[in-house]
Design an enzyme around this catalytic site. Structure first.
Site, mmCIF file in Angstrom:
data_model
loop_
_atom_site.group_PDB
_atom_site.id
_atom_site.type_symbol
_atom_site.label_atom_id
_atom_site.label_comp_id
_atom_site.label_asym_id
_atom_site.label_seq_id
_atom_site.Cartn_x
_atom_site.Cartn_y
_atom_site.Cartn_z
ATOM 1 C CG ASP A 289 -2.286 0.651 0.906
ATOM 2 O OD1 ASP A 289 -2.269 1.875 0.669
ATOM 3 O OD2 ASP A 289 -3.324 -0.019 0.903
ATOM 4 C CG HIS A 312 -0.947 1.518 -3.271
ATOM 5 N ND1 HIS A 312 -2.208 1.300 -2.747
ATOM 6 C CD2 HIS A 312 -0.605 0.358 -3.890
ATOM 7 C CE1 HIS A 312 -2.596 0.055 -3.026
ATOM 8 N NE2 HIS A 312 -1.636 -0.529 -3.720
#
Length: 464
Positions: A289, A312
């Site tokens: 993430d 991310h």
């Protein structure tokens, strides 16, 4: 496509960036620390105050105190002195070894021994808690609470690993290790904190769509800890987020490695919420993430010398979910390298929210095979169904992108998807050069944004 042309173009881009990457840049948002700096030092194998500053590697590889010393360099960020003061006991301090309180490191639960060692150290006028190297200590959910009688240090040389039984988290599914209400704390040593997350990942609704969505624990949380230093540690395979700073003041986090598989769900590397005056330095973050996520109530945030990917990217937000009022300001990301991430530097807000994200600077950043290298998304929607169109929005303004170069894995390399009613304002582009990777060209998409530019900006918005 013309691969030779693209390869030569990329070499020129990276060469020009390397020259500017090393140039000293002033902090545009100087911090003001609140505490005086009166350090005292460890002795023996725990701290060595006699060595000059050396630029650190990610891990010292030894337990003899050979690591970064912020007091040895100029303090251009204003936060270092306050956090450096944290946990600096006198030279005659006792050591509270968890083994002396019954910890075995043999696969059985050692939570009680860790609790007793903490309570003894916390109630003493001085002391440090020692987690010996070459051993693995299993812990159930545990909270190390203050206030304490003295400045504390936890020296983690070995490995702390989470209990593999999900039933151990029935009382609190949100936290595994939590430090709460502790002033002047240091947590460091070169060891590993392992969240044992695989059992949680395979029971995630993002992995198995048939399962209901439930929260998993954050591996390590610092809650209301002021004048905090976290250094020279590996955080690995968290159940969900790896490291969270919540309602903290004056934080220095440096020389950290945060590692999890790229497909591990919701495993943010470092999460910052409602925290003021925090600096993250010289850290490697590879997760499933956001490498760094900065959310509401946070201001005066610095991230310097960050290596990110997979993951991310580096994100501000999301902000404004469920029509909330959120505020983030004074964020400076300087000298970062992102590789293979699904986003680069991103600001994301939901429709219907209120508040602001302002005074933000992304500077000296290399993108390598990054999707969405530069992104402001005021129409963020992370849910299965479509999001309702709403008129209010979190205001995004005074954002500077300076000296950002590299390769884009998406055709749209720069995207500003801003609100019609609250357009993005005072967005400045300076020396941007993003080239295609797998495409013949890259482009910019710019909706409801007020831009200015300086130097070469490529790709560019039609409004410039």
């Amino acid at each position: 496509m013309y691969p030779k042309h693209h390869f030569l173009q990329l070499l020129l881009v990276l060469a020009s960036f390397s020259l500017s990457f090393c140039t000293y840049q002033n902090d545009p948002f100087p911090l003001h620390h609140r505490r005086p700096y009166h350090p005292t030092n460890y002795v023996g194998n725990y701290y060595n105050s006699g060595r000059a500053y050396r630029r650190p590697t990610f891990f010292p590889g030894r337990d003899n105190g050979n690591y970064y010393r912020p007091e040895s360099r100029s303090n251009s960020f204003g936060i270092i002195n306050s956090a450096r003061r944290a946990g600096s006991p006198s030279t005659s301090q006792p050591i509270f070894n968890v083994d002396d309180f019954g910890a075995r490191g043999d696969g059985r639960d050692d939570s009680e021994a860790f609790n007793e060692a903490w309570n003894r150290a916390c109630s003493s006028k001085q002391g440090a808690i020692l987690v010996p190297k070459s051993r693995v200590y299993y812990l159930k959910p545990i909270t190390f609470s203050g206030p304490c009688q003295s400045d504390l240090t936890m020296l983690i040389y070995g490995t702390i690993k989470a209990s593999p039984r999900r039933s151990d988290y029935e009382k609190d599914r949100l936290h595994w290790i939590k430090f709460q209400d502790v002033e002047n704390l240091r947590v460091e040593g070169g060891g590993t904190i392992n969240g044992n997350g695989k059992i949680w990942w395979r029971n995630s609704c993002k992995i198995n769509k048939a399962l209901p969505c439930k929260h998993a624990p954050t591996a390590v949380t610092f809650h209301q800890c002021n004048n905090l230093r976290v250094a020279n540690l590996m955080f690995k395979d968290a159940q969900q987020m790896h490291l969270t700073f919540q309602k903290c003041l004056n934080v220095l986090a440096l020389n950290l490695r945060v590692i999890a598989p790229g497909n591990s769900p919701n495993t943010d590397g470092i999460h910052i919420t409602d925290t003021e005056n925090i600096q993250i330095m010289n850290s490697l973050i590879k997760t499933g993430d956001d490498c760094i996520s900065i959310v509401s109530g946070s201001k005066n945030v610095r991230a310097t010398d960050i290596t990110c990917g997979p993951g991310h990217g580096i994100s501000i937000g999301s902000l404004g979910a469920d029509n909330s009022e959120d505020y983030v300001s004074n964020v400076f990301v300087n000298r970062a390298r992102l590789t293979g991430t699904t986003n680069g530097v991103r600001i994301k807000t939901w429709q219907g929210g209120r508040g602001y994200a302002k005074n933000i600077k992304f500077q000296n950043i290399v993108m390598n095979n990054v999707t969405n290298p530069i992104l402001i998304d005021q129409n963020y929607c992370d849910q299965d169904g479509p999001c309702e169109e709403q008129s209010s929005a979190v205001q995004v303004s005074n954002v500077i992108y300076n000296n950002i170069k590299g390769t884009s894995a998406s055709e749209v390399a720069m995207k500003f998807d801003c609100s019609k009613n609250y357009p993005c304002g005072a967005i400045s582009l300076r020396n941007i050069h993003l080239v295609p990777l797998g495409y013949q060209r890259v482009e910019a998409s710019c909706e409801n944004v007020r831009l200015d530019s300086e130097g070469i900006v490529s790709p560019t918005c039609s409004s410039l």
